[in-house]
Design a protein around this motif. Structure first.
Motif, mmCIF file in Angstrom:
data_model
loop_
_atom_site.group_PDB
_atom_site.id
_atom_site.type_symbol
_atom_site.label_atom_id
_atom_site.label_comp_id
_atom_site.label_asym_id
_atom_site.label_seq_id
_atom_site.Cartn_x
_atom_site.Cartn_y
_atom_site.Cartn_z
ATOM 1 N N ALA A 104 48.569 42.896 38.873
ATOM 2 C CA ALA A 104 48.512 42.884 40.337
ATOM 3 C C ALA A 104 47.440 43.861 40.825
ATOM 4 C CB ALA A 104 49.874 43.249 40.912
ATOM 5 N N ARG A 105 47.312 44.990 40.118
ATOM 6 C CA ARG A 105 46.297 45.976 40.493
ATOM 7 C C ARG A 105 44.886 45.418 40.261
ATOM 8 N NH1 ARG A 105 43.362 49.678 38.194
ATOM 9 N NH2 ARG A 105 44.104 49.189 36.101
ATOM 10 N N LEU A 106 44.692 44.736 39.131
ATOM 11 C CA LEU A 106 43.388 44.119 38.852
ATOM 12 C C LEU A 106 43.031 43.089 39.920
ATOM 13 C CD1 LEU A 106 43.459 43.322 35.015
ATOM 14 C CD2 LEU A 106 42.221 45.161 36.176
ATOM 15 N N LYS A 107 44.052 42.338 40.331
ATOM 16 C CA LYS A 107 43.804 41.294 41.339
ATOM 17 C C LYS A 107 43.372 41.892 42.666
ATOM 18 C CE LYS A 107 46.553 37.742 41.715
ATOM 19 N NZ LYS A 107 47.667 36.765 41.656
ATOM 20 N N ALA A 108 43.855 43.083 42.939
ATOM 21 C CA ALA A 108 43.552 43.720 44.223
ATOM 22 C C ALA A 108 42.160 44.348 44.241
ATOM 23 C CB ALA A 108 44.615 44.770 44.540
ATOM 24 N N LEU A 109 41.547 44.531 43.062
ATOM 25 C CA LEU A 109 40.202 45.105 43.011
ATOM 26 C C LEU A 109 39.186 44.063 43.477
ATOM 27 C CD1 LEU A 109 40.328 46.825 39.484
ATOM 28 C CD2 LEU A 109 40.443 47.958 41.722
ATOM 29 N N PRO A 110 38.063 44.510 44.022
ATOM 30 C CA PRO A 110 37.037 43.534 44.398
ATOM 31 C C PRO A 110 36.441 42.903 43.152
ATOM 32 C CG PRO A 110 36.225 45.787 44.709
ATOM 33 C CD PRO A 110 37.678 45.902 44.334
ATOM 34 N N GLY A 111 36.004 41.655 43.262
ATOM 35 C CA GLY A 111 35.374 41.005 42.119
ATOM 36 C C GLY A 111 35.564 39.510 42.151
#
Lengths: 184, 105
Positions: A104-111
């Protein structure tokens, strides 16, 4: 928010295991373009340990004119494992705990998109925690009597078809997203 | 020579019914399905239907308005005692008790 995209080669009866044993005869420029577009719309791979180890053994020695292998080797890799201590494929990070939170944290990062290849076991966790945003499935015109399936026994999901493409090889590309709650 | 086609409605993971034998989730809107180009094409191209006893039992002996108005061959060990409903000049039910090969021939 970045999307987690599960991308798989599937037999008509839903088997995802060992596509190297059955998918190659159907390879085509169309399929190649599909995989190329998908990879270049992504900037991370999210993999289970088994798939990661297979990829890590194969990709570093590969090159191609289109730059597919360079991209695979260059982009960020996240491998989910409780047993792996070292992940030596370029640009790799191990996720060993709090898997749903970490993803979930990775998903929230821009990219760009986060691609999941293979990774039968990891996908069951992703499904259980509603972390899959899209399924991109290349369905091959053959049936395998056994092997790991994308959707394990007991899995239930309602999906919404987003796109279909037919390749002249007989392979069909199906893109789904999870149905919104009110569609169930 | 007529071709034998398997006409199946299947979930993405390869199932044609659930563990209780229900097909409800596969047919959320049967009426809408009948209107589709694909089903209309199948109806136009079908000259006869062969089915097993379980599929036949799903209709509960009543084939009124069944989408395939053709001869129906039901493969079964024992023909039901009751007469099916919904038969007409085109749709006629034949119980085949001497094996699948006989139904196809």
């Amino acid at each position: 928010m970045r999307k987690v995209v599960v991308t798989e080669f599937l037999t008509l009866n839903g088997v995802m295991e060992a596509p190297n044993e059955w998918s190659f005869p159907y390879w085509s420029d169309e399929a190649g373009q599909f995989k190329y577009d998908e990879l270049f719309a992504s900037d991370a791979l999210l993999l289970g340990r088994v798939t990661y180890e297979g990829f890590a053994a194969a990709w570093p020695s590969m090159t191609d004119e289109q730059g597919f292998a360079d991209r695979m080797n260059g982009i960020a890799k996240y491998v989910v494992s409780t047993t792996l201590h070292k992940a030596e494929w370029n640009n790799s990070t191990i996720i060993s705990g709090n898997v749903p939170d970490e993803i979930a944290r990775l998903k929230a990062l821009p990219g760009q998109d986060i691609l999941v290849h293979g990774s039968a076991q990891l996908i069951q966790t992703l499904i259980a925690h509603n972390l899959v945003d899209a399924y991109r499935l290349l369905v091959y015109p053959l049936v395998r009597g056994g092997g790991k399936r994308l959707f394990a026994d007991g899995t239930a999901a309602s999906l919404q078809l987003v796109e279909t493409k037919s390749f002249s090889s007989g392979v069909v590309a199906l893109t789904y997203q999870p149905a919104r709650k009110e569609d169930n | 020579m007529a071709k034998v086609l398997l006409g199946m409605t299947m979930s993405l993971d390869g199932f044609i019914n659930d563990q209780d034998g229900s097909v409800a989730r596969l047919y959320p809107d049967l009426a809408a399905l009948r209107e589709t180009e694909e089903l209309q094409r199948q109806i136009a191209a079908t000259g006869a239907v062969v089915m097993g006893r379980r599929a036949y039992n799903m209709a509960d002996g009543d084939l009124t308005d069944y989408e395939f108005q053709t001869p129906i061959f039901v493969v079964t060990h024992q023909a039901p005692a009751y007469a099916p409903k919904g038969q007409n000049d085109r749709l006629r039910v034949h119980y085949v008790t001497d094996g699948l090969a006989s139904a196809i021939a």
